[in-house]
Each structure stands twice: as C-alpha cells, then as structure tokens.
Design an enzyme around this catalytic site. Sequence first.
Site, PDB file in Angstrom:
ATOM      1  CG  ASP A   1      -4.451  -2.253   2.516  1.00 28.66           C
ATOM      2  OD1 ASP A   1      -4.893  -1.857   1.443  1.00 28.66           O
ATOM      3  OD2 ASP A   1      -3.727  -1.574   3.256  1.00 28.66           O
TER       4      ASP A   1
ATOM      5  CG  ASP B   1      -3.302   1.305   6.258  1.00 33.08           C
ATOM      6  OD1 ASP B   1      -4.028   0.421   5.770  1.00 33.08           O
ATOM      7  OD2 ASP B   1      -3.445   2.515   6.015  1.00 33.08           O
ATOM      8  N   GLY B   2      -3.835  -2.233   7.123  1.00 34.95           N
ATOM      9  CA  GLY B   2      -4.914  -3.015   7.713  1.00 34.95           C
ATOM     10  C   GLY B   2      -6.291  -2.440   7.535  1.00 34.95           C
ATOM     11  CB  ALA B   3      -7.604   0.946   7.065  1.00 41.56           C
TER      12      ALA B   3
ATOM     13  NE  ARG C   1      -4.332  11.185  -0.617  1.00 40.35           N
ATOM     14  CZ  ARG C   1      -4.723  10.360   0.331  1.00 40.35           C
ATOM     15  NH1 ARG C   1      -3.934  10.101   1.361  1.00 40.35           N
ATOM     16  NH2 ARG C   1      -5.904   9.772   0.272  1.00 40.35           N
TER      17      ARG C   1
ATOM     18  CG  ASP D   1      -1.856   1.133   1.300  1.00 41.89           C
ATOM     19  OD1 ASP D   1      -2.271   1.590   0.226  1.00 41.89           O
ATOM     20  OD2 ASP D   1      -2.162   1.586   2.403  1.00 41.89           O
ATOM     21  CE  LYS D   2       0.312   7.417  -2.720  1.00 43.53           C
ATOM     22  NZ  LYS D   2       0.588   8.512  -1.761  1.00 43.53           N
ATOM     23  CB  THR D   3      -1.430   6.754   2.049  1.00 48.26           C
ATOM     24  OG1 THR D   3      -1.499   7.332   0.751  1.00 48.26           O
ATOM     25  CG2 THR D   3      -1.507   7.831   3.103  1.00 48.26           C
TER      26      THR D   3
END
Length: 1227
Positions: free
Chosen positions: A862, A858-860, A671, A490-492
């Site tokens: 993903d 980050d788990g959100a 961004r 993931d990026k952010t």
Amino acid sequence: MKTREDVKIINQGLEDEMEVSGYRPCLWKLVLVGVGAVCSGGLLLLLLYWLPEWGVKGTCTHTSLSDAHTLLLRTKDEFRQWFRVRVHRMLAPGRKPFEDLDVKPRGQLPNGDFGHQVCSVPDEQLPQEQQIQYFTHHSFRYYWNDAIQNFEFYQGLEDMKVSCAHIHSEHSHGLTKALQDYRRLFFGENEIAVKVPSLFKLLIKEVLNPFYIFQLFSVVLWSAEDYYYYATAIVLMSVISIATSLYTIRKQYVMLHDMVASHSVVRVSVCRGDKDTEQAMSTELVPGDVIAIPANGMVMPCDAVLFQGTCVVNESMLTGESVPVTKTSLPSSGDEAARRYSMEEHKRHTLFCGTHVIQTRFYTGELVKAVVIRTGFSTEKGQLVRSILYPKPTDFRLYRDAYLFLLCLVGVAGIGFIYTIVLSIMNKVSAKTIIIESLDIITITVPPALPAAMTAGIVYAQRRLKRVGIFCISPQRINMCGQLNLVCFDKTGTLTEDGLDLWGIHRAEHGSFVAPEPGPAEERLVKSTFMACMATCHSLTKIEGELSGDPLDLKMFAATCWVLEEPTEEETALHNPLMPTVVRPPRRAVTGDSQSQSQVQNTSCEMGIVRQFPFSSVLQRMSVVVRRLGDKHMEAFLKGAPEVVAGLCKPNSVPQSFTETLESYTRQGFRVIALAHRQLESKLSWHKVQTLSRDLIETDMEFLGLIVMQNKIKQETAGVLTELRRANIRTLMVTGDNILTAISVARDCGMIRPHENVIVADAAPPRDSCPPCITWRYVENPAQTARDDQGAQILVEDEMYHFALNGRAFAVITEHFPQLIQKLALRATVFARMAPDQKTQLVEILQGIDYIVGMCGDGANDCGALKRAHSGISLSELEASVASPFTSSTSNISCVPNLIREGRAALITSFCVFKFMALYSIIQYISVILLYWILSNLGDFQFLFIDLVIILIIAFTMSLNPAWKDLVRQRPPSSLISGPLLCSVLTQILTCLAFQVLTFYLVQQQSWYETWTPQSDVCNVSRASSFSDRHNGTTSHDHKNIRNYENTSLFYVSSFQYLAVAIVFAKGKPFRQPSYKNWPFMLSCVGLYSFLLFIMLYPISAIDNFLEIVCVPHDWRVTLVIIIAANAIVSFMLEILIVDIILWRLVFRGSQGANGPRESSSGDTPQVANDSWGALFLSRLFCQRNKPPKVLYRHLALELQEDADWPPKPSTVTYAAEAQPHISATL
C-alpha cells in the site's frame, strides 16, 4: 516538448515535472538593481531574494537554453513554485554516460571488459574532451542534450531501456575502471549526502525570513518611538524563537544525516570480468557495475538487480513490513526475459538501497551477483530522503486563506496609515512623528506571534498522538486529518487478523471435488501431490534457526507438519551437486522394522526446491520447481488466486462445480487458495531449469484443489467502522483478495449493512470483434432469502446499494469507460484483486471528485496509496516509517478515529488561534486609532503587558484543549473564508469597536473630565486643586501624552476584550474538550481577570506608574466594570445565538444538506427540525438556498438522483461504444 517559445519541459510525465527557461546576465538591469538596492536600504535585494522570478527577470534577459547562464524553473503542479539555478560546465570524453568512448584501449575483452593496458594508450589517441552544460536542482543533476535541445536527467541503467535478457548477456560482467570513472562524471559519487548546514548559514536563512525582517523593521520603529523596553522584549523573544528554530532544524538535519550515513558507505566486492573481483568503496559504484553479495548479507548501498543467486531481504525501512522477502534472479529466457526491465515490475528481483540482505543462497561455489541499476539520490532510499529534504508545500485551504486574511489586515492597516497621516497633518504634527506613527499602525495590525501561535496547536496534537502510539513525520498533515470524509482500508492485516487459520482443504481428483477435509496432516495424504504442493510452494526461509516468511505461507506449511532444512555454507562448498532447500515429513518415533520402513518412506517423500518464482501481486500467483529424492524428473507446483490458477490448468482437470464451490466459500468470507501441479520433462537439468521462464512452467497444470483459510475480523473493526459511519465518513475496502470474500467481510464488519444491495461491475476487455463491456450482477443478499428484480429496484432507488469491482474490471473501466469511473467511485465500497498501482490510481480518482481521502494499510503493498492519500496511516511495529505520513504501533484500525479526532481538534484550534490573533490586532488597532484622535498612544509597558502577559499566555494555552471523545457527523470548516467564521470575526470586531468608542465617548462626558496633568487628582474630589499649570505639566512630564483618562479607560476595556474574545473563540464541543478541562487556559484566564479587576478597582500606585495609567474616580471604575461585563455578554450572545445557531445550523449546514447526497447535518438541537421556516427564510436571505454544491462528488450525486437509468438494472450489459445510454442489453 515545447509548450511555447523558448520554454521547455523537463521530467515530462513525472511527479516533479517543470518548465525551464534560459536567461543571461544583463548589465543595465544589474546597474538599475544595484541603484535600487542602495536607495531602498537593501529592501529591493530582499524582495528579489523572496521572489526568484523577479530576481531573474530583474537582472537577466531571456535567451535560449543552450546559451543560458541562469535558468528559471517552475513546477507544473498546483503549487507553481519558482526556482533559480545556475548553469555549470564540465569537460568529459563523451556527451552521454552510456555511450561508447571514441578510442578503445588495447587489450579490450569481450562484453566491454578492458584489460590492464589502459595506461599504454598514447595521449593523441584519447578521445577529445567536450564541454557539457548541467545544473543541479534538489540533489538531481540535469545535463544538456543537443539532440533534443533540452536538459535531461540520467536516472540509471534503466535509461538504456534494456531487456532482462540483455542485462544477463551484456551487463553481467562488470565495467572496466576507465568506463566506471567515465560514468562517475555523470552520476557522481554513490552517496546520499545529507549535508548539515553550518549554524551561520541556517541563521542567515532564518533571519531573512519575511516574518523576522518585519520584526526587525518593527523594533527599529519602536526604538525611534522610545519604546525601548517593548522593543527589547520583542528582540529577546525573536532571539529565543530563532535559537529554538535553529536548534530544531539542525537537530533534524543531524538525525537525517546519521540515519542516512549509517551503513551508506561500505566496502563491496566489485566484479571485473567473469572471475576477477576487487574490493572497493561503495561510493565508487556506478550504474552497470556488478557487485557480489556476501553470504552473511549486507545493507545495500545502491539499487541493484539480481541476475545470479537468491537473497532474503528485510525491506522494513522502505515498506514498514517486517516480514523478510525472498528475491530471486532476473529471468534470462522466455517471454518475461524479452520484456524491458522495470524496477517497479521486477521488484521481486531488485535489491533496494537501504534494505538489509539477511542471507544469500548460492550453489556450487557461484557468487550471488547483482548489477547496479541506480546510485545516490536516484535510488528508492535516495528519493525518500529527497522527499524529506524538499517537501512539497502543504496544499490546505487554511494556509491559503490565512495569507488572504493577512492581506485584508494589511488593507486595514493601510486605512489606518492614511488616517494617521491626515490627522497628524491637520494637527500640525512634525514630519518625523507622522512617519513613525503612521508606520506604527502597520506593525500593530499584523500580529507578530501569529506563525508560532498557529504552529502550537499542531505540536500539541502531535504529542497527544504520540501518547496513543501514532507517530507522525509530516505534522502539517494533522490538520488535513480533520477534514477526512472518506477512508480506504486494506483487508488482510488491517480489517482482519494477520494470521489465517486453516479451515480445511477441498481436493480434486480426476476432474471432480472429493469431500472437504479438515486438514492435510493425515497418514494417507503424506505421499499425495496435494501435500507436496502445500509443503513446497512457499518462500519460507530459516533465519537463525527460525522459519520466517509470509504469515500465509507459515500457516500453510505448519498445517503439513513437515520439516524444512536448508544447506549451510560448508555443505554448499563441499558438494559439487545441487544442495537445495529440502522439505520432508517428520521422522516419527517408531521401533524395529517399522523404523527402517518409516525412514525409507520419509526419504522417498523428501523434496528439494530447485527454483522459486516468488509471489507477484500483479500475477496473483507463485510457483516452485522441485525434485523428489530418487526421481529423475522434476515437478512444478503452483498456488494462487483460484480464478488465475484455474485458467492455467487443463480444462478437464478443473471440476465442473469449481465456480459454485468457490462462490460458496467466498460468500462465507473464507480466503481460498488454489493449488496445481505439473510433471516436467525428464531431460530438464538443474541449469536448464534456472533459465526457463515462468510462463513456460506455469502452463498445462493439473488442478489439485483448494485450501480454505479462515480470516477472522479483528475485534475492533466493526466498532470503528460503525463509529466512522455515524460520523458521516465513508469507508471503502481495497484488497488483493477475492471479490466475494471481500463482500462477505464487508458485510460482516458493517461496511455494507444487511439490508443493502451489492452490484458487481464485471468488465471484460475487447475480444476479437466484441467491444469492451460491463456486466452488472446483483449479488445475492443473505438477509433476503427471496426477492425479485422489482424489489431490488425499490431498494436501489432508496440508495441502499453499493458497487463492487475487481482489479481487472477497474483496469477495463478506467481505460474504456472513463465517463463511468467517477460515478462508480461515488457508490463503490469493495475493490478486490487490486494491484498496488491500482490502489494508488483509485486514491487519485477519489481525490479527483473532491474527497479528502485517508488510507489505512499495513505498508507492504500500500506504499503508493499511503503516500498519495491526503492522510496515510500505516499499521506497523516500527516507530516511524517512511511508507506513510502516519505510523500506528497499534495493529488495528482504532487509530483512525483517534487520528481524525486529533485532526479535527488541531484544525479547530488553528481556527481559534487565528481568529484570536486577528481580533487581538484589530482591538489594539482600534485603541491606537482612537488615541491618535487626541494625539495619544498606548504606553511602552502597556504594549508589553498586553503582548507578553495577556496575548502570549492565552495564545499558547488555548491550544491545549484535547480532542472531543466522540466523532460527530458535523465536520469542521476547511476555510477561513467561510460564512460562519467570517460572521464570527466581524461580529466580534464590531462589538469591540462599539464598546471602545462608547468608552472613549463616555469618559469625555464625565463631569470630572479634564486634560490630565501630574497635579490632577480626580480620585479625591474633596480636595480642591489648582489646575492652572496643567498644560505645562503635561508637556514637561509626558511629551507623548500617554497618561490621560482616555488611555487608562481604553487600556482597561481592551485588556478585558482580549480575554473575552479568547474565551468566546476557545470552543469545545463538538470537536474539542470543553475549555474548563484545559486547566492551564482556565488558570490563565482566571488569574488575568482577577489581576485586572484588582488593579482597576483597587489601584496600586506602583502598578499604575509602571503601566502609565492614571487614577480615575471610583464611580467611573464601576462604570467600566459594567461596560466590560456588557461587552462580554454581548460577545457571548452574538457568538452563540447568531453564529452557532442561526448561521451555522440553519443557513449553512441546512443548505449543505439540501444540496448534497444523503449526508444529514449534526442534528444536535431540536431547533433544526422545528424551525424549518426560519431556515428557509435565512437561507434565501443569505443566497444559500439554490447554490450548487462546491464539491464534485455532491454534484455527481445530484446528477445521478435525476438519472432514471442509474444504477443499472440487474443482468444488463453496458458496451463501451455507448457514451450516454448506460444499458444496452438484458441477459
């Protein structure tokens, strides 16, 4: 759906899809099985217990599902597991949970609400109860459906396929007590019941494991051979192992039970009708119930959808994301309300079981209400608990190959079995001895400590990972990490910092951009619409006086310097008018007239947030409806992805230079977020706004401008990506951000190198008469200020290119260009604007071309991809998250190389231990086979010494090697059935066989050799002794013929062989630290070598008597030392020269490099380059030269190398109608 006669499919299209077939008991089969069980001493029953398919087919006959007493289930995944379940029956007034009962009690209220006269209904009017068949599997109940002639699972209110508007109109008043009781018959109690099994039940299940049954068989056999000490030691080890296993399993059950039980049973307010509420236990809830959420929050006991009010929820238990999320009420009108409710699509309105509602917002005395959607194990939390209770088998070739290898060992044992019988018959040995000794060969060949020894390496790796802050809830996946060859990031928050810094704003006025400004906190902008949008368009809330919410929202609101105020419960209750969240400019410290003027200005700028439409990763935008204090009309503010926002604005309000301006920012890695505004009609009231759909509000907007945020790359990112690239591990970026921003970040962090081209695949869906198409655009390379198309083509021919595509293009290509998606996946590096389900889909596509995929996020957003990947690692502050198998407390990607290193070390350790345990069995097998030739065997204490002192210590200490400090290009093999590993094992087996046979032959050729008797004294040749009674002495004192010169010689040689192969197999570089750094292993080896050499060269009578070894001449002891040294040297030379250099580096790795895409081999030694002729000769000798690649991605790479039209040329278009020709037109 019927696949073949009498076999049906349940859970069709879902992850746990299964075939089901019906059976009923058969009397004659049951009698036969009973007789067989008696004759086999219960072994037949054990076999039927281990193999459910045989157990059902051996005792039942096939029948239709409707008449079945027993069902046989088989999963349709790659594991094809069998399960046996019993069919039960229950009585109920109806056949389905959501159907209306036949007789309605008097006093029924509208909308299905019953009065309190239920008890006055006469018995004869009650609906007749019907018998319903059902079965339970993995905590889910499946009920018989006559209409489809199959079993089906009732998930919850979603089964009714209701629209959002229908939930508001038909399900917002709650259920009667009678209807609730009826539905509970089908859905059961609302609890996630993790039952902790009794110790006795766990003991029986553990003891019936095939491994322990084999141990029991071995112990009985050894006792029959009078090996009492050895049998007792094995029993003690088994008891300790069982006790440890029981303790661990029960502890895990208790921990899971306590985790689930906490807050799972609470008191809730259940609504009966519009006004009536009653207190009830959460276990009584069923789908369709309406519950009131208290103002101070609660832990949700079920999955429920909000239809009134707003909640702030902490979902860290599910997602690992600690940022609170705002949940709003379900839309009740408009196009969105007409859509069917889906928990995944409407998760911003759904409260999930186990999540913590921190606070609620309710106005004018109205309660915050939610309709129960799912209960028990059907909830999101319940399904996570099910995945822990009933994990899928680990699909890893190592374990499959281990079983094949064990079968080979059983085959070897079979040869020894026949050899022993034939030899014993030839020597006229008694039948009892023949049976015992032939069965003993089988117990020797299959190593009893193999499962425990192979698990040790994983346990040690798990401990080392914990020390570096990586927590694991699926230890078996550690070995999978050693094979990773592709990692998605993931990026952010993963590659870049979580927090964004405001770089500046770029406002638009009258359809054109004004000059960029550093920030909005200027006096002249306080009253501007742009400032109002920044101050209101967010989902921030105050928790215990502190602002909380998304980091982007926090940074954006902080830049305005405005103040957010929320009403208290008292304020909401006292005032009948609306008391919304209010934002206003700060009160500046001024005096006199200026102060009063400032207050008037602040008052006129105060805005109340009337309604929120939360950010949706699918829609890529959020909006709010606000009212400025004193104004009669309301306003709508929108923010989101620039492309999306521009599409919702009036064309004349969007600057003509919008595209160029956006590209200039995104190319630099900024961004960018766009803002828009719309003034709503003055006739709209607060209640009317609450029912409007977002589609009606988010249209005809006025474009306000851009917010430019700087997302800095984390310090560790570039170094980690460089390390992964050097290790030949491919890296991808999967993000929700703009595609040009993602490409810029990919270049900055080294994922795309400066000299490499990026080709954007811009796909468009079909429109009118135009078919779907892909436009191929070459993104300008900052490292090359001037280049033409020809130059670009030279670069792409050298494979210096990457594909990039966004979520829209990804959806179009997967639907309309399925023949291209795998080709794109082979070279694509940037996936932008990807929705959560698209991330999961991408992982599946990559796995489909045989990549071993890792995912780091980050788990959100993903969660799906983290679970689907072979190895998912979540960057979270939580110690362990159910969002992924691995959770790192370090908030950067440095955990990824650590995980891969430990995975490689654990995998190599598993190979080493398996090879060592296999060689241990074979060495002991060779010794026993040779001793059977002279009707001898190893002694009780010899077996004990070998198994406990040598094998046990070595097997558990050789697993302690830490991981190597660097990641190398070479990857460890994933299979035991591979050339180098098989050659390694076979060469060591032949070496040990040769030296044992040599020892056996040489000892018999010695001048002093004779049949040993207690009176023998060959150690002192000066003393002449009479050996006339040697046969009688041997028979009377040693009836098993343990003490003899062959036994002693083979015992010494084989003991050193165990140590030699352990050191040979305990390899270090390039995957593990050298063995000399593993001090427990080195200490064990040195200690055992010293002890064995000492007792061999300087015999001690007490030890000789204990180990049942005899005294041999000193010259023969020296000869044994020479044999042992030669054996060790040959073992080392064969392993290093033949296996490591010739086979691995020249044959197998060389052929891989020839067949694969540009993945060079390790290159550790100059021989690889210098001896190309040797590699060619050996590759052809081993038939490796022209073998096609085994993995699909290598095969695809070879195909594309020969495709002249790939990659597509710049500015060309591919249409869906063309299957083979890629390029159709040049723009």
